[in-house]
Design a protein around this motif. Structure first.
Motif, PDB file in Angstrom:
ATOM      1  N   SER A   1      -7.590  -2.578   3.842  1.00  0.00           N
ATOM      2  CA  SER A   1      -6.263  -2.019   4.096  1.00  0.00           C
ATOM      3  C   SER A   1      -5.711  -2.529   5.421  1.00  0.00           C
TER       4      SER A   1
ATOM      5  N   TRP B   1      -9.343   3.594  -6.433  1.00  0.00           N
ATOM      6  CA  TRP B   1      -8.227   4.186  -5.688  1.00  0.00           C
ATOM      7  C   TRP B   1      -7.001   4.348  -6.598  1.00  0.00           C
TER       8      TRP B   1
ATOM      9  N   THR C   1      -9.745   9.702   8.308  1.00  0.00           N
ATOM     10  CA  THR C   1      -8.501   9.234   8.885  1.00  0.00           C
ATOM     11  C   THR C   1      -8.480   9.482  10.386  1.00  0.00           C
TER      12      THR C   1
ATOM     13  N   ARG D   1      -3.843   9.874   1.031  1.00  0.00           N
ATOM     14  CA  ARG D   1      -3.756   9.332  -0.327  1.00  0.00           C
ATOM     15  C   ARG D   1      -3.714   7.804  -0.352  1.00  0.00           C
ATOM     16  N   THR D   2      -3.736   7.179   0.822  1.00  0.00           N
ATOM     17  CA  THR D   2      -3.639   5.710   0.865  1.00  0.00           C
ATOM     18  C   THR D   2      -4.988   5.044   0.617  1.00  0.00           C
TER      19      THR D   2
ATOM     20  N   TYR E   1      -6.199   3.012   2.666  1.00  0.00           N
ATOM     21  CA  TYR E   1      -6.837   3.059   3.978  1.00  0.00           C
ATOM     22  C   TYR E   1      -7.835   4.214   4.041  1.00  0.00           C
TER      23      TYR E   1
ATOM     24  N   GLN F   1       6.474   2.498   8.897  1.00  0.00           N
ATOM     25  CA  GLN F   1       6.242   3.386   7.752  1.00  0.00           C
ATOM     26  C   GLN F   1       6.255   4.868   8.154  1.00  0.00           C
TER      27      GLN F   1
ATOM     28  N   THR G   1       1.173   4.105  -2.851  1.00  0.00           N
ATOM     29  CA  THR G   1       0.871   5.501  -2.535  1.00  0.00           C
ATOM     30  C   THR G   1       2.016   6.407  -2.999  1.00  0.00           C
TER      31      THR G   1
ATOM     32  N   GLU H   1       0.833  -1.205   0.000  1.00  0.00           N
ATOM     33  CA  GLU H   1       0.000   0.000   0.000  1.00  0.00           C
ATOM     34  C   GLU H   1       0.871   1.260   0.000  1.00  0.00           C
ATOM     35  N   VAL H   2       1.941   1.237   0.778  1.00  0.00           N
ATOM     36  CA  VAL H   2       2.816   2.403   0.852  1.00  0.00           C
ATOM     37  C   VAL H   2       3.577   2.600  -0.473  1.00  0.00           C
TER      38      VAL H   2
ATOM     39  N   ILE I   1      -1.208   9.947   4.383  1.00  0.00           N
ATOM     40  CA  ILE I   1      -2.206   8.936   4.762  1.00  0.00           C
ATOM     41  C   ILE I   1      -3.499   9.146   3.963  1.00  0.00           C
TER      42      ILE I   1
ATOM     43  N   LEU J   1      -2.976  -1.030   6.722  1.00  0.00           N
ATOM     44  CA  LEU J   1      -2.032   0.018   7.087  1.00  0.00           C
ATOM     45  C   LEU J   1      -2.045   0.309   8.582  1.00  0.00           C
TER      46      LEU J   1
END
Ligand code: ADP
Length: 720
Positions: A406, A188, A449, A439-440, A442, A417, A164, A160-161, A437, A408
């Protein structure tokens, strides 16, 4: 669609034709017409073995030929990196250079800059991002194979990171198994979505229950037992792949099946299988494997050594091994189709007791059925002992696979991370971190968030308290040397904290037992487990080695969780200690009830953690003496040798056994070996012509030896 009609360079078509590919599969056509050849992002969610890799290959090569730059192809396992790397080398013919990057997380690997296509594991690519390798900016296409692993607890956050970071900077192509919420993932990724149920070989699925196979189309076949499904396939000259939920069960089942399968083999096959069995190195796991192999059956699980795993896969594909009994973890990804797939278990043990194996995984296992070119159709059968076949069909066969979620917010992932964002990507404020975050996946999935914000703040306190980062007077978060080093070493900040906490003890009295115990206590090592029966022996050993162990006495803490963790780490430490004292693999397997595959895994992780410990020790101001000590220990772990063998380990084709044999024969250094005659060296056990040639070449002497390979060795088998 014919390859001819594709709107790509003639060069691409040339390679496809050479591979014997004239027609594209329908989902491939759809994917290639989706805009991916014009640079749009793409998510492909189609069944296993329906040619996802080729879509990505054509798209990557198309972009590289048109625009230059670089393509990165991410895979989940090293074994898969190797497989894809070999496949992609076909493109070298039209001038594209292909490289593979796995392991060593503390390097910029600038050499990769010379290559056009880089195959890497997710962790390796994440570490390259953190090191700021200069060629990253040239990456035009990023392919993520098995992108559905974004939902896996341990590894999902890394993917995921990476995504992103790369979204908007490179074209993204995601290859996925069929999942529950592909639309969400595609949105996404800002990607076109191509979904399909199409398969190159027809698949017929059913459930075996009380003597009957109930097929999805309602037809019924009679078989007296599930084992008969295996024998029936072999009798028809085909193979079967059986999935079970545990290693022991895989072994037991393989041995059981081999008794009867043996009677169905030809003399020639029996002879070849016997040779194959004799070529295995001796250890208790291989003994069982050898026995099963002689009956045309093998097991396949994480406990097998690497060579054995490849040997099983290759000979199954080649048709010599008729049946493979495997655990599901390993079966994902590796290309081993079979006419009939039998899923023996749909439940497995987990930390929380028995749990259902996810639909996604069962469908991937079923997808292994049917070999293109050989079978008109494949068959996948789930064995149900208690559940009603109708229920199994609607859950696993007709049912929708799980949605991706997710991972994350998993604490250890997030901690690592967040530190990386500050220490290697120059994020300076909570706001900036939250923007990332945002833009993730998640944030995309949760729409807010808020809940992660609290976690991030907690992590920031942890990082400040332990001197990974600090707050400036202007309220900027800046990394401290410990933080930067930790992020680049690709270890969990908690691991670095454990190193820091034990540093003063290590410094005072460095010793392998204590150091191995410390690294096994960190979250980056998955220690081995022990049985109740083993505990008293472990306790005894602990009391005799107590003064070498740095960690607190497990019984003074009155905490059963700590006690368990302590002894698991302690057992891990004993194994590593045996390893560096040249105890044979077979004896380690026997004494500690672990398997060759487990030893490799421990050794690999331990080497990386001791390297990391050394690097963290530098920051904490360790003496040169201690650093040298740790470096020696790292090399000993890497090769599994006592100190005196270290110099010999540089020789090609020389592992711990051959090095010991050389040493014991009086060849203790390069000078004495360089002076030896080939004949002298050939007398040493385990040293053959090829090894002698390679050793001499390394030492600058060119010799050619003609020697027949010794009987019953792997060389003998391969050269026949
Ligand atoms: P996936 O990644 O979807 O599991 P693979 O990409 O490994 O599937 O493809 C499975 C096999 O099908 C490979 O051996 C590949 O070479 C072959 N293949 C892919 N596309 C075609 C095609 N259009 N025609 C013939 N064979 C193909």
């Amino acid at each position: 669609m014919r390859v001819e009609e594709l709107k790509v360079s003639e060069k691409v078509k040339l390679i496809l034709r050479k591979r014997g590919i004239e027609e594209l599969y329908p989902p491939q056509e759809e994917a290639l017409k989706s805009g991916v050849l014009e640079g749009e992002n793409l998510l492909v969610a189609i069944p296993t073995a329906s040619g996802k890799t080729l879509i990505a290959e054509i798209a990557m090569v198309n972009t590289l030929l048109r625009e230059g730059g670089k393509a990165v192809y991410i895979v989940p396992l090293k074994a898969l990196a190797e497989e894809k790397f070999q496949e992609f080398r076909d493109w070298e013919e039209i001038g594209l250079r292909v490289a593979m990057a796995t392991g060593d997380y503390d390097s910029k690997d600038e050499w990769l800059g010379k290559y056009d296509i880089v195959v890497a594991t997710a962790e390796k690519f994440d570490s390259l991002l953190r090191h700021g390798s200069s060629w990253i900016k040239d990456v035009k296409v990023l392919v993520v194979d098995e992108i559905h692993l974004l939902g896996s607890r341990d590894r999902g956050a890394t993917l995921e990171v990476i995504l992103t970071h790369m979204l908007g900077k490179a074209q993204i192509i995601g290859l996925s198994a069929t999942i529950g919420n592909p639309e969400e993932l595609a949105e996404w990724l800002n990607a076109k979505l191509v979904m399909s149920e199409w398969r190159p070989v027809q698949l017929r699925r059913g459930v075996f229950h009380q003597g009957l196979v109930v097929w999805e189309d309602g037809e019924v076949d009679r078989f007296s037992s599930w084992e008969d499904l295996v024998y029936d396939a072999v009798k028809r000259g085909k193979g079967a792949l059986v999935f079970v939920n545990m290693r022991r069960k895989a072994e037991r089942t393989a041995l059981e099946l081999s008794k009867k399968v043996k009677s169905m083999l030809t003399r020639g096959e029996l002879r070849k299988l016997k040779e194959l069995a004799n070529s295995l190195e001796e250890n208790p796991t291989n003994e069982k494997l050898a026995k099963a192999l002689q009956g045309g059956v093998a097991f396949h699980h994480a406990g097998l050594g690497r060579e054995e795993r490849v040997l099983v896969e290759n000979n199954f594909r080649a048709g010599l091994i008729k049946v493979v009994v495997a655990t599901p973890t390993l079966a994902a990804g590796i290309n081993t189709p079979a006419f009939r797939v039998i899923i023996r278990d749909t439940w497995r043990y987990s930390e929380f007791g028995m749990e259902r194996i996810p639909v996604l995984e069962v469908q991937q296992m079923m997808g292994r059925a049917g070999r293109p070119k050989y079978d008109e159709r494949g068959e996948a059968i789930i064995v149900s002992t208690t559940e009603n076949p109708g229920d199994v069909i609607s859950y696993y066969i007709k049912g929708k696979p799980e949605k991706l979620f997710s991972q994350l917010s998993n604490e250890s992932n997030l901690r690592s991370q967040i530190l990386a964002l500050i220490a290697t990507f120059n994020y300076r404020t909570v706001r900036e971190i939250l923007n990332f975050i945002d833009r993730t996946f998640y944030a995309y999935q949760r729409k807010d968030t808020y809940s992660i914000e609290a976690k991030i703040k907690e992590i920031l306190y942890f990082l400040m308290e332990n001197e990974f980062v600090e707050l400036t007077l202007e309220d900027e978060i800046i990394p401290l040397p410990l933080g930067t080093r930790t992020a680049k070493l690709y270890i969990d900040p908690m691991t670095a904290k454990v190193f820091k906490d034990f540093f003063k003890y290590i410094e005072k009295d460095p010793n392998p037992i204590g150091i191995f115990h410390v690294i096994a206590l960190t979250p980056d090592m998955v220690p081995v487990s022990y049985s109740k029966r083993e505990l008293s022996k472990l306790e005894e050993e602990y009391y005799s080695l107590k003064d070498r162990v740095y960690a607190d006495d497990p019984y003074l803490a009155y905490d059963p969780y700590y006690e368990r963790k302590f002894f698991r780490a302690f057992k891990t430490s004993l194994i590593l200690h045996a390893w560096i004292n040249e105890v044979s693999e077979a004896d380690i397997v026997e004494k500690f009830s672990v398997e060759p595959g487990d030893i490799y895994r421990l050794v690999e992780t331990a080497e990386w953690l001791i390297y990391s410990l050394k690097e963290i020790a530098k920051i904490l101001g360790a003496s040169q003496e201690l650093l040298d000590y740790l470096e020696k220990l790292r090399v000993r772990v890497k090769h599994g040798v006592r100190e005196e063998l270290i110099p010999l380990m540089e020789l090609p084709m020389v592992g711990r056994k051959r090095a010991r044999a050389l040493y014991n024969a009086g060849f203790k250094d390069f000078e004495s070996i360089a002076r030896a005659t080939p004949r002298e060296l050939l007398k040493i056990e385990g040293i053959g012509a090829k090894t002698v040639e390679a050793i001499f070449k390394h030492l600058g002497r060119e010799v050619k030896i003609v020697e027949k390979p010794k009987k019953n060795t792997l060389d003998y088998f391969l050269n026949k």
